[in-house]
Design a protein around this motif. Structure first.
Motif, PDB file in Angstrom:
ATOM      1  N   LEU A 188      -5.818 -27.738  65.628  1.00  0.00           N
ATOM      2  CA  LEU A 188      -4.351 -27.323  65.850  1.00  0.00           C
ATOM      3  C   LEU A 188      -4.382 -27.590  67.024  1.00  0.00           C
ATOM      4  CD1 LEU A 188      -1.972 -25.638  65.250  1.00  0.00           C
ATOM      5  CD2 LEU A 188      -3.230 -23.228  66.015  1.00  0.00           C
ATOM      6  N   THR A 189      -5.474 -27.375  68.036  1.00  0.00           N
ATOM      7  CA  THR A 189      -5.729 -27.485  69.682  1.00  0.00           C
ATOM      8  C   THR A 189      -5.939 -28.962  70.306  1.00  0.00           C
ATOM      9  OG1 THR A 189      -7.252 -26.868  70.051  1.00  0.00           O
ATOM     10  CG2 THR A 189      -5.512 -24.956  70.380  1.00  0.00           C
ATOM     11  N   ALA A 190      -6.244 -30.161  69.177  1.00  0.00           N
ATOM     12  CA  ALA A 190      -6.882 -30.439  69.927  1.00  0.00           C
ATOM     13  C   ALA A 190      -5.863 -31.493  70.834  1.00  0.00           C
ATOM     14  CB  ALA A 190      -7.071 -31.870  68.077  1.00  0.00           C
ATOM     15  N   GLU A 191      -6.028 -32.704  71.486  1.00  0.00           N
ATOM     16  CA  GLU A 191      -5.190 -33.218  72.001  1.00  0.00           C
ATOM     17  C   GLU A 191      -4.622 -34.172  71.741  1.00  0.00           C
ATOM     18  OE1 GLU A 191      -6.840 -33.537  75.811  1.00  0.00           O
ATOM     19  OE2 GLU A 191      -7.398 -31.586  76.173  1.00  0.00           O
ATOM     20  N   ARG A 210     -12.809 -24.370  63.781  1.00  0.00           N
ATOM     21  CA  ARG A 210     -12.632 -25.926  63.079  1.00  0.00           C
ATOM     22  C   ARG A 210     -11.452 -25.831  63.055  1.00  0.00           C
ATOM     23  NH1 ARG A 210     -18.187 -25.445  60.425  1.00  0.00           N
ATOM     24  NH2 ARG A 210     -16.825 -25.595  58.350  1.00  0.00           N
ATOM     25  N   VAL A 211     -10.937 -25.290  62.405  1.00  0.00           N
ATOM     26  CA  VAL A 211      -9.301 -25.201  62.046  1.00  0.00           C
ATOM     27  C   VAL A 211      -8.829 -24.802  63.348  1.00  0.00           C
ATOM     28  CG1 VAL A 211      -7.394 -24.069  60.637  1.00  0.00           C
ATOM     29  CG2 VAL A 211     -10.092 -24.415  60.155  1.00  0.00           C
ATOM     30  N   LEU A 228      -1.586 -34.923  70.956  1.00  0.00           N
ATOM     31  CA  LEU A 228      -0.050 -34.344  72.567  1.00  0.00           C
ATOM     32  C   LEU A 228      -1.340 -34.229  73.887  1.00  0.00           C
ATOM     33  CD1 LEU A 228       2.411 -33.176  70.699  1.00  0.00           C
ATOM     34  CD2 LEU A 228       2.222 -35.662  70.692  1.00  0.00           C
ATOM     35  N   THR A 229      -1.391 -33.137  73.800  1.00  0.00           N
ATOM     36  CA  THR A 229      -2.010 -32.790  74.770  1.00  0.00           C
ATOM     37  C   THR A 229      -2.154 -31.200  74.420  1.00  0.00           C
ATOM     38  OG1 THR A 229      -0.677 -31.955  75.850  1.00  0.00           O
ATOM     39  CG2 THR A 229      -1.512 -33.920  77.327  1.00  0.00           C
ATOM     40  N   THR A 230      -3.221 -30.480  74.516  1.00  0.00           N
ATOM     41  CA  THR A 230      -3.578 -29.059  74.059  1.00  0.00           C
ATOM     42  C   THR A 230      -2.253 -27.993  74.605  1.00  0.00           C
ATOM     43  OG1 THR A 230      -5.928 -29.843  74.738  1.00  0.00           O
ATOM     44  CG2 THR A 230      -4.853 -26.818  74.178  1.00  0.00           C
ATOM     45  N   TYR A 231      -1.469 -27.924  75.411  1.00  0.00           N
ATOM     46  CA  TYR A 231      -0.176 -27.369  75.588  1.00  0.00           C
ATOM     47  C   TYR A 231       0.971 -28.201  74.999  1.00  0.00           C
ATOM     48  CZ  TYR A 231      -3.430 -24.919  79.079  1.00  0.00           C
ATOM     49  OH  TYR A 231      -4.857 -24.315  79.467  1.00  0.00           O
ATOM     50  N   GLU A 232       1.385 -28.924  74.885  1.00  0.00           N
ATOM     51  CA  GLU A 232       2.151 -29.875  74.251  1.00  0.00           C
ATOM     52  C   GLU A 232       2.258 -28.920  72.812  1.00  0.00           C
ATOM     53  OE1 GLU A 232       2.420 -33.521  75.352  1.00  0.00           O
ATOM     54  OE2 GLU A 232       3.412 -33.486  77.232  1.00  0.00           O
ATOM     55  N   SER A 233       0.606 -29.377  72.079  1.00  0.00           N
ATOM     56  CA  SER A 233       1.083 -29.292  71.093  1.00  0.00           C
ATOM     57  C   SER A 233       1.125 -27.619  70.405  1.00  0.00           C
ATOM     58  CB  SER A 233      -0.695 -29.793  70.592  1.00  0.00           C
ATOM     59  OG  SER A 233      -1.044 -29.281  69.528  1.00  0.00           O
ATOM     60  N   LEU A 234       0.309 -26.650  71.502  1.00  0.00           N
ATOM     61  CA  LEU A 234       0.687 -25.013  71.596  1.00  0.00           C
ATOM     62  C   LEU A 234       2.208 -24.898  71.350  1.00  0.00           C
ATOM     63  CD1 LEU A 234      -2.632 -24.009  73.164  1.00  0.00           C
ATOM     64  CD2 LEU A 234      -1.868 -23.890  70.813  1.00  0.00           C
ATOM     65  N   THR A 235       2.792 -26.090  72.214  1.00  0.00           N
ATOM     66  CA  THR A 235       4.919 -25.671  72.724  1.00  0.00           C
ATOM     67  C   THR A 235       4.717 -25.874  71.627  1.00  0.00           C
ATOM     68  OG1 THR A 235       3.704 -26.137  74.903  1.00  0.00           O
ATOM     69  CG2 THR A 235       6.054 -25.915  74.176  1.00  0.00           C
ATOM     70  N   LEU A 236       4.917 -26.696  70.743  1.00  0.00           N
ATOM     71  CA  LEU A 236       5.483 -26.895  69.906  1.00  0.00           C
ATOM     72  C   LEU A 236       4.796 -26.158  68.340  1.00  0.00           C
ATOM     73  CD1 LEU A 236       5.361 -30.676  69.107  1.00  0.00           C
ATOM     74  CD2 LEU A 236       6.965 -29.676  69.819  1.00  0.00           C
ATOM     75  N   VAL A 262      -2.766 -30.253  57.625  1.00  0.00           N
ATOM     76  CA  VAL A 262      -1.859 -29.198  57.908  1.00  0.00           C
ATOM     77  C   VAL A 262      -2.046 -29.018  59.737  1.00  0.00           C
ATOM     78  CG1 VAL A 262      -0.455 -26.831  58.256  1.00  0.00           C
ATOM     79  CG2 VAL A 262      -1.225 -28.770  55.959  1.00  0.00           C
ATOM     80  N   THR A 263      -3.450 -28.603  60.358  1.00  0.00           N
ATOM     81  CA  THR A 263      -3.850 -28.212  61.095  1.00  0.00           C
ATOM     82  C   THR A 263      -3.744 -29.104  62.111  1.00  0.00           C
ATOM     83  OG1 THR A 263      -5.495 -27.759  61.052  1.00  0.00           O
ATOM     84  CG2 THR A 263      -4.537 -26.004  60.700  1.00  0.00           C
TER      85      THR A 263
END
Length: 209
Positions: A101-104, A96-97, A106-114, A59-60
């Protein structure tokens, strides 16, 4: 219970037979439809910890895809059982989880933004951070792997930067210990901005526990 366990293991093995994607994502196709999400949500409480953890990581790792394809807004059905899985994570498992979730991808910040703009994504992120704070304040030895604390600190700063800048949706649940966590690492100005953003999203005070 034995009969139920056998049935659960049978269903799980059937789902594993369908693996059109790489990296162990056999559950991803099922979680792209609402019935699949409900099935996985019902299975999770009966699965062994390692198996449930595997699903949490799927999921993450695929959260942007799951959120973008969740047209019926059925993802929240997964939140209660996944929150229980998160509550049983060790510190190293949690790291690890969070890295998933913050893997790039997309990019770290794009993923977190979503994630911050999605009720389920933000709630899952909050649950992971809350578990980290519980582990840190429990007094129980964490037995971290090499680099875990450095990774944890980096993630806190990444997440805090995103949470303080973007407009947040209302989460399914706002853990009461998040501000306590952020106060460990951040300056007062950033903590104040985080508190303001959380309160504006939920409509009530985000007080530390």
């Amino acid at each position: 219970m034995e009969k139920t366990q056998r049935k659960v293991e049978h269903i799980y093995s059937q789902l594993q037979h369908h693996n059109p994607l790489d990296s162990g994502g056999e559950f991803l196709p099922f979680m792209l439809v609402s019935k699949g999400k409900r099935l996985v949500a019902r299975l999770l409480p009966f699965l062994k910890h390692d198996t449930a953890l595997k699903i949490l990581r799927i999921v993450t790792s695929n959260l942007p895809t799951l959120m973008s394809r969740d047209t019926e807004e059925a993802l929240p059905v997964l939140y209660p059982p996944l929150r229980n899985v998160i509550g049983g994570l060790t510190f190293s498992q949690l790291i690890r989880v969070l890295k998933d979730l913050t893997a790039e991808s997309l990019t770290t910040y794009e993923s977190l933004t979503l994630a911050c703009q999605n009720k389920f994504g933000l709630s899952l992120l909050y649950a992971l951070l809350s578990q980290g704070e519980k582990l840190l304040s429990s007094g129980v030895p964490l037995e971290p792997s090499i680099g875990d604390f450095e990774t944890w600190t980096d993630i806190i700063f990444q997440v805090a930067g995103q949470l303080s800048q973007c407009s947040l949706v209302e989460p399914l649940l706002l853990p009461s210990n998040l501000l306590t966590l952020f106060c460990r690492y951040l300056d007062k100005r950033t903590v104040h901005q985080l508190k303001s953003n959380m309160e504006s999203a939920t409509g009530f005070l985000a007080l530390p526990s």
